[in-house]
Design a protein around this motif. Sequence first.
Motif, PDB file in Angstrom:
ATOM      1  N   THR A  49       0.869  -1.319  -0.112  1.00  0.00           N
ATOM      2  CA  THR A  49      -0.082  -0.078  -0.054  1.00  0.00           C
ATOM      3  C   THR A  49       0.824   1.383   0.083  1.00  0.00           C
ATOM      4  O   THR A  49       0.401   2.244  -0.841  1.00  0.00           O
ATOM      5  CB  THR A  49      -0.974  -0.013   1.140  1.00  0.00           C
ATOM      6  N   ARG A  50       1.694   1.307   0.912  1.00  0.00           N
ATOM      7  CA  ARG A  50       2.837   2.678   0.923  1.00  0.00           C
ATOM      8  C   ARG A  50       3.308   2.769  -0.522  1.00  0.00           C
ATOM      9  O   ARG A  50       3.686   3.788  -0.831  1.00  0.00           O
ATOM     10  CB  ARG A  50       3.584   2.343   2.025  1.00  0.00           C
ATOM     11  N   GLU A  53       0.876   4.482  -2.577  1.00  0.00           N
ATOM     12  CA  GLU A  53       0.912   5.902  -2.336  1.00  0.00           C
ATOM     13  C   GLU A  53       1.954   6.878  -2.613  1.00  0.00           C
ATOM     14  O   GLU A  53       1.713   7.856  -3.052  1.00  0.00           O
ATOM     15  CB  GLU A  53       0.732   6.079  -0.700  1.00  0.00           C
ATOM     16  N   SER A 105       7.553  -3.266   3.266  1.00  0.00           N
ATOM     17  CA  SER A 105       7.183  -2.147   3.859  1.00  0.00           C
ATOM     18  C   SER A 105       6.570  -1.154   3.022  1.00  0.00           C
ATOM     19  O   SER A 105       5.678  -0.426   3.012  1.00  0.00           O
ATOM     20  CB  SER A 105       8.023  -1.290   4.612  1.00  0.00           C
ATOM     21  N   GLU A 107       8.155   1.009   1.482  1.00  0.00           N
ATOM     22  CA  GLU A 107       9.080   2.566   1.389  1.00  0.00           C
ATOM     23  C   GLU A 107       9.799   2.422   0.275  1.00  0.00           C
ATOM     24  O   GLU A 107      10.232   1.770  -0.187  1.00  0.00           O
ATOM     25  CB  GLU A 107       9.766   2.458   2.676  1.00  0.00           C
ATOM     26  N   GLY A 142       9.071  10.300   3.759  1.00  0.00           N
ATOM     27  CA  GLY A 142       8.352  10.338   5.204  1.00  0.00           C
ATOM     28  C   GLY A 142       9.085  10.916   6.203  1.00  0.00           C
ATOM     29  O   GLY A 142      10.412  11.323   6.170  1.00  0.00           O
TER      30      GLY A 142
END
Length: 541
Positions: A49-50, A53, A105, A107, A142
Amino acid sequence: MKQNWKSATAAFAVTTMLLGTGAQTFATSPEMILKNAETPSEEQVKLPTRAVEIVAALEKLEPALKALTVREVFISEQDENQVVLTMHHPDNIHEDAYILFDRNSGEMVGFEAATIIWDQKEKATDEAILKKADKAVEELLGSKKRSMTDAPQLSTYVDDEEESIEFRNVYYPILLNGLEIEGTRFGIDVDMDFAGHLIGVSFEPLDLKGVQVADPKKAVAKEAIQKQIFTPERIQHGYVWEGSEGKPGLAYKLRTSPIFDALTGKQIVDGWGEENGEGKLNAADLKNISLKPQAKPFIEKNATDTQILERLFGIDTKKTYSTYRKEEQDGIINHYWANYVEVNYASVVEDKMTGEIGGYLNWTHIPYLPAPLTKEQSLQKAIAFLEPYAKKSEWQVEMYERIKPEDPLALKVLSNRDNKQETEEKKSIEQYGFLFFEKQNGIPAMEYSYGVVIDPMKGQVAEFLASVPAEDRKYPVLKPSVTDQQVAEIFAKNVPVKLTYIWPTSSDHNAPILAYKLDTSKGWPTVDAVNGSFTWDEIEE
């Protein structure tokens, strides 16, 4: 070293990744599909999901990326815990971009995009660059990663000097005990073109597991280091074509920016200058000499490859080297010779306009001399090489020693009266280096220099470099108004010494070193010898 004879970005490298065979292609969509090429399966897993995004946020920051509709997702062969997303324009594969994600993750690890995606028209202001960098870091990496780094540092670099294509870099460094780390860029790098479009984002974490870090509180006093740095032995002086007033002048400059171990207070040296300390030249290693100039060109016009090396070094090219190739670009000619069987090679760089040359030789098949040349014998060898090409008779020569890199300091343990162990440096000289400066009016001209390196074991010239202007320059008669000691005091007053960590790139030392060094962020420290004024000169890369 600040002598001629001796990227601002931490790029996200995806070009070396060998991608798997299970690739799938998608039109632009926030839902990218991942298929593990190593364990093919009918089951397909959605991108975390990250990561989804981040792709959406990136397209919002750079809408032009939406046009890169041919997209593929692969597991990185370098790290199975990472996945790479590639995208390019359907009509032009060179309009492309890459994003690397953590597979678990989601990321972002890094991003890179081709500059031709955008039509660059107006140059973005520094304020706009910094504002966009902050926004990109917050949305793509982030707040947690941003909190690990210090204030941003903005810089400009040129990728192509011929066309002067400018790029901007914003670096958010990770500090260690409140100090910067030099040698490796730990932190966040954001790269943009001059119009402010994102072309690169990356994060380099600082992993200190198993690493012993020196405490800054245990550093020796800065004053003790300043006394070692700012001495007459570390200063050189001579003519400069563009002095403090933009006219020919006489200047004093520091030879190098030395580095000192902050715990021991001793200088960290590697290679050149080991005998007297890097950048510190004793009177015995500075000589004034007279040559019998013949003003011959280093390379005759239209010289063949055999004539070049024969004239420069007396080499029988056909006997020594089995292959030769020549490359020419932007007025620079590169000559290459090689013998891959005996691992011998040579190269000469020739500037067609100025006649400046540089070169390096490696002749492994040549046997060692019965006894290595001394420093003085090596100097005479260097003089004999340079003399036919010299145009003036009066010269100043600086002499340096280079320690063998594979054994820079062989230590011999001794015992003193108190039965305490001490060390004595035992050096093995690999090369002697000689830097010749042409003199005018009895003063060396810094822009007229020749570097000659001698291999004392083989008795051969190993390396050379000429750094001379295209035009013939005449310098005025000038007299200094300050002494060497006064100049050293001027430098001590104006040049900051900073405490920092240096992370060596050598695999033999994978830990930061607490060190003192000069802060030359404003330029290179210079003193006008005529009026005694201090200035920061631009540092030549």
